[in-house]
Write an enzyme that holds these catalytic residues in place. Structure first.
Site, mmCIF file in Angstrom:
data_model
loop_
_atom_site.group_PDB
_atom_site.id
_atom_site.type_symbol
_atom_site.label_atom_id
_atom_site.label_comp_id
_atom_site.label_asym_id
_atom_site.label_seq_id
_atom_site.Cartn_x
_atom_site.Cartn_y
_atom_site.Cartn_z
ATOM 1 N N GLU A 284 0.847 -1.202 0.000
ATOM 2 C CA GLU A 284 0.000 0.000 0.000
ATOM 3 C C GLU A 284 0.881 1.250 0.000
ATOM 4 O O GLU A 284 1.986 1.208 0.518
ATOM 5 C CB GLU A 284 -0.851 0.067 1.287
ATOM 6 N N LYS B 31 2.433 4.590 1.350
ATOM 7 C CA LYS B 31 2.651 5.081 2.714
ATOM 8 C C LYS B 31 2.495 6.589 2.680
ATOM 9 O O LYS B 31 3.324 7.301 2.109
ATOM 10 C CB LYS B 31 4.044 4.720 3.203
ATOM 11 N N ASP C 199 2.203 10.278 4.364
ATOM 12 C CA ASP C 199 2.831 10.914 5.511
ATOM 13 C C ASP C 199 1.864 11.894 6.140
ATOM 14 O O ASP C 199 1.718 13.015 5.682
ATOM 15 C CB ASP C 199 4.091 11.638 5.027
ATOM 16 N N TYR D 278 -6.302 1.885 7.250
ATOM 17 C CA TYR D 278 -5.401 0.810 6.810
ATOM 18 C C TYR D 278 -5.121 -0.267 7.847
ATOM 19 O O TYR D 278 -4.378 -1.195 7.595
ATOM 20 C CB TYR D 278 -4.079 1.366 6.287
ATOM 21 N N LYS E 144 10.903 3.082 2.085
ATOM 22 C CA LYS E 144 10.898 4.532 1.862
ATOM 23 C C LYS E 144 11.443 4.902 0.481
ATOM 24 O O LYS E 144 12.357 4.257 -0.019
ATOM 25 C CB LYS E 144 11.791 5.196 2.926
ATOM 26 N N CYS F 150 22.194 42.033 14.133
ATOM 27 C CA CYS F 150 20.991 41.799 13.344
ATOM 28 C C CYS F 150 21.078 42.575 12.029
ATOM 29 O O CYS F 150 21.322 43.783 12.053
ATOM 30 C CB CYS F 150 19.777 42.255 14.146
ATOM 31 N N CYS G 53 18.398 45.616 12.032
ATOM 32 C CA CYS G 53 18.406 46.812 12.888
ATOM 33 C C CYS G 53 19.761 47.096 13.526
ATOM 34 O O CYS G 53 19.914 48.099 14.209
ATOM 35 C CB CYS G 53 17.349 46.688 13.981
ATOM 36 N N CYS H 86 18.000 38.288 17.553
ATOM 37 C CA CYS H 86 18.225 39.723 17.618
ATOM 38 C C CYS H 86 17.700 40.216 18.956
ATOM 39 O O CYS H 86 16.625 39.826 19.397
ATOM 40 C CB CYS H 86 17.473 40.384 16.470
ATOM 41 N N CYS I 275 13.629 46.608 16.309
ATOM 42 C CA CYS I 275 13.949 45.863 15.097
ATOM 43 C C CYS I 275 12.725 45.827 14.184
ATOM 44 O O CYS I 275 11.664 45.366 14.592
ATOM 45 C CB CYS I 275 14.366 44.454 15.464
HETATM 46 S S1 IVH Z 1 0.333 0.161 9.052
HETATM 47 C C1 IVH Z 1 1.570 -1.797 13.139
HETATM 48 N N1 IVH Z 1 -0.048 1.243 6.694
HETATM 49 O O1 IVH Z 1 3.470 5.167 8.848
HETATM 50 C C2 IVH Z 1 1.684 -1.013 11.884
HETATM 51 N N2 IVH Z 1 0.971 2.575 8.358
HETATM 52 O O2 IVH Z 1 6.169 4.841 9.762
HETATM 53 C C3 IVH Z 1 0.578 -0.056 11.680
HETATM 54 N N3 IVH Z 1 1.460 4.869 7.657
HETATM 55 O O3 IVH Z 1 2.652 4.690 12.220
HETATM 56 C C4 IVH Z 1 0.807 0.877 10.570
HETATM 57 N N4 IVH Z 1 0.660 4.676 5.622
HETATM 58 O O4 IVH Z 1 1.284 6.395 10.785
HETATM 59 C C5 IVH Z 1 0.439 1.423 7.939
HETATM 60 N N5 IVH Z 1 -0.493 2.066 4.591
HETATM 61 C C6 IVH Z 1 -0.032 2.253 5.815
HETATM 62 C C7 IVH Z 1 0.519 3.486 6.232
HETATM 63 C C8 IVH Z 1 1.022 3.604 7.516
HETATM 64 C C9 IVH Z 1 1.239 5.486 6.491
HETATM 65 C C10 IVH Z 1 2.104 5.522 8.803
HETATM 66 C C11 IVH Z 1 1.543 5.172 10.143
HETATM 67 C C12 IVH Z 1 2.663 4.467 10.856
HETATM 68 C C13 IVH Z 1 3.859 5.076 10.187
HETATM 69 C C14 IVH Z 1 5.085 4.230 10.336
#
Ligand code: IVH
Length: 698
Positions: A130, A132, A134, A245, A333, A427, A430, A445, A451
């Protein structure tokens, strides 16, 4: 700085260096955890953070006994919940994920699981892959299909109660849709990510800049900052979304795999993070990874990698967890997008709080589809650590952030005559001194009141409710009058009556509002000393400290004379007297004294002194045996904490000091009292046991 090499054979670091480096890393990791999880204001990229953890890990593996006491970054998922929200203990802990960066890491992940499960070479193992995203992970609890609670991850065990906030997010259903094929369990915690789409983030930032608010660094911060608002009506205005998820607590399980869980969650009413794919080996996973990487720009949200999860829940159960992460899942990543370019110049920007931020001016370059001509350099240490110089060829990267960062310098391309960058000590806006506090990375500053970069903010603070409380002189009015040069310093407020006719003629004003403002200003011409101190906006001097200072020095001339006398003379009697005031430590003292080291501030203060009637603090009535006495506490008290004892003494009119001198009246000794008793004897100070102290205050 010594860095650990990755393998034991080539570890080029002595035990002594390792001890020091681990202590530094532990502190740094902890600091960044707090910046990221509590303040929503990370200073470094995820990649830089991961590098810190990796370095710590490799040192820890080699020298497990040299790790700093009481610190285990492996165990720590996030940071403690911030104050303000009530806390929720997760029924099932919310864990984090281990990271894979290379193809090899992914192959290792599969091999590790195979070995752990003792699977035959050809036995299949299916994984859901899936995107990931952020954002900010959240756990949503439904009872009988109704949303009853929302929580952040917090430190993984205890999170914050954000129920009212999650209720405002459109993609979070309040009621789940149950059906025969996809029944909703009586109790189910749906876990997922709260995030912000890239376009929504851009619009929000544009609105913030227009309203003079600082923009968010990236969509993740924007999402986190929006969710963690104590006022849910603010959250409601933010364009947040949610993907489901995973599961937390669940009363029964009508599904046996991640794939089936996803289908259920989708039918219950949740959006899923797509495109996902069921994979059967490392090659499948890597193909998926590269496909997603190439289309990441076409997705409406930022992703920083993909997640692989063993599909079969029975296998997940068998695989279990290692410290902070499941064995059955891993995050793969993406590399941050990078490019090389030339650093043309280093500019210094002064923020509204006076922080001097170095900014790299770059030869414009295309990084992952975005033209970049500036990068943040954070602070003086960052420039020194990376030895960044004007003229250097540098690698920059964007990691979901709007403002890119400089990762490294290619010293082979460095011009011969290049010189290290010297961070300014004045600074650029000023000309006031710019100071760096001990242990702090930021240079600030000290010209607060004069300032131009800070002035408007300072004046807004000066006129604000808890300071001068001038009605009709709120943020907008100050910005207007400051912009037109009518109020350049706080003292100018009290000369506004000279411009009453101009004010009346301003657009949107009229004679009435001009008169009203002048009346409001006149009403504040007589002001309590502590309010004036607070209004000056000296760093770290809040209302409580202002009161302490007012009570101690009684009037402006006495205070000013003492603060000027304390300049460059830490340890002098005036300095000692200042730091002897309870709750004023050397760091606060330094900021106060620094304020008086600036001619501009003294000028503003003199002008205010002329314009105002400053009321002395009320004399405290002598009502108890402790009135006016100076008390020192030492050792551990068994019946009350140190702060409680101090508060009690102060409420009875005593002054609490940290060190014994000839001015001390009583020394109260708890258990394990140290050397202060001897000093008390030397000065003929009465020494009380804890019992005697209790009797005295009863
Ligand atoms: S599963 C026990 N699935 O990434 C594991 N996490 O770096 C539960 N995250 O804490 C997480 N997309 O906040 C899972 N498809 C995805 C995700 C995901 C983003 C985040 C989540 C996790 C963090 C870990």
């Amino acid at each position: 700085m010594a860095k650990a090499k990755r393998t034991k054979d080539t570890l080029e670091i002595t035990p002594l260096e390792a001890t020091a480096r681990m202590a530094v890393l532990a502190k740094e990791i902890e600091r960044h955890d707090i910046l990221y999880h509590q303040k929503d204001a990370p200073e470094i990229s995820d990649a830089a953070y991961d590098a810190l953890r990796k370095e710590y890990q490799s040192l820890h593996e080699y020298y497990p006994n040299l790790a700093p006491k009481g610190y285990n970054p492996e165990k720590k998922v996030g940071a403690q919940p911030a104050v303000g929200f009530t806390k929720i203990t997760h029924a099932v802990p919310m864990l984090s994920l281990g990271n894979a960066f290379t193809d090899e890491d992914v192959e290792d992940f599969i091999l590790r699981m195979r070995r752990f499960l003792n699977l035959d070479h050809d036995a299949p193992i299916s994984l859901m892959a899936e995107p990931k995203i952020d954002g900010l992970s959240a756990s949503l609890r439904y009872e009988k299909g109704k949303l009853v609670q929302g929580a952040t991850r917090g430190d993984g065990t205890v999170g914050e109660n954000i129920t009212t906030n999650v209720m405002t997010i459109a993609s979070i259903p309040h009621t789940l849709t149950s059906s025969t094929k996809y029944p909703v369990p009586d109790v189910v915690e749906v876990r997922g990510e709260i995030y912000m789409n890239r376009d929504d983030f851009m619009i929000l930032n544009a609105q913030r800049e227009a309203a003079n608010e600082s923009p968010f660094a990236n969509p993740r911060n924007a999402a986190a900052g929006s969710v963690r608002q104590l006022d849910s009506s603010i959250t409601a205005k933010r364009p947040l979304s949610f993907f489901a998820y995973a599961l937390g607590e669940v009363s029964d399980m009508p599904f046996t795999s991640q794939q089936s869980l996803r289908k259920h969650m989708n039918h219950w009413g949740f959006a899923l993070n797509e495109p996902s794919r069921l994979c059967h080996n490392a090659l499948d996973l890597l193909t998926y990874y590269h496909e997603i990487e190439s289309l990441r720009h076409t997705l409406p949200f930022d992703i920083d990698g993909v997640v692989y999860k063993v599909d079969d829940f029975a296998l997940q159960q068998r695989l279990g967890f290692v410290s902070r992460a499941p064995r059955w899942a891993i995050a793969h990543k993406f590399e941050a997008e990078r490019a090389q370019t030339v650093l043309k110049n280093i500019l210094i920007q002064v923020g509204r709080t006076g922080a001097l931020t170095p900014v790299a001016e770059l030869e414009p370059v295309n990084v992952g589809g975005v033209m970049v001509s500036r990068a943040t350099l954070h602070n003086e240490d960052e420039i020194k650590r990376k030895d960044i110089r004007v003229g250097d060829t540098v690698t920059i990267q964007r990691a979901g952030d709007v403002i890119p960062q400089i990762v490294e310098v290619d010293t082979s391309k460095r011009p011969k005559n290049s010189k290290p960058f010297i961070f300014p000590t004045v600074c650029p806006e000023c000309g006031s001194h710019a100071l760096r506090e001990d242990g702090m990375a930021v240079t600030r500053c000290t010209g607060g009141l004069v300032c131009p970069a800070q002035a408007a903010l300072r004046i807004i603070h000066f006129a604000s409710r808890d300071a001068f409380n001038i009605e009709g002189l709120g943020e907008q009015r100050v910005l207007e009058l400051w912009g037109d040069g009518l109020i350049k310093t706080p003292a100018d407020i009290f000369a506004l009556h000279n411009h009453q006719r101009d004010l009346a003629q301003r657009e949107g004003w009229g004679a009435k509002s001009a008169q009203k403002l002048i009346n409001a200003i006149e009403a504040r011409r007589s002001i309590p000393f502590d309010k004036l101190i607070y209004a000056l906006g000296i760093r770290q001097v809040g209302e409580a400290t202002a009161k302490l200072l007012a009570r101690h020095y009684k009037d402006l001339p006495t205070w000013r004379t003492a603060m000027i006398a304390a300049q460059n003379k830490e340890g002098s009697e005036t300095w000692q007297a200042l730091t002897d005031i309870d709750q004023i430590g050397p760091l606060v003292a330094r900021d106060i004294v620094a304020f008086f080291d600036e001619d501009h501030n003294l000028k503003v203060l003199a002008a205010l002194e002329k314009a105002l009637t400053i009321q002395p603090p009320p004399v405290q009535k002598k009502t108890s045996v402790l009135s006016g006495k100076t008390i020192v506490f030492t050792g551990t008290l068994t019946t009350m904490g140190r702060s409680e004892a101090k508060a009690k003494a102060e409420s009875l009119g005593a002054h609490v000091s940290g060190s014994v001198s000839k001015k001390t009246d009583y020394l109260v000794t708890g258990e394990d009292a140290g050397s202060k008793a001897a000093k008390a004897a030397e000065h003929g100070v009465s020494v009380l046991t804890e019992q005697e102290w209790l009797k005295l205050i009863s």
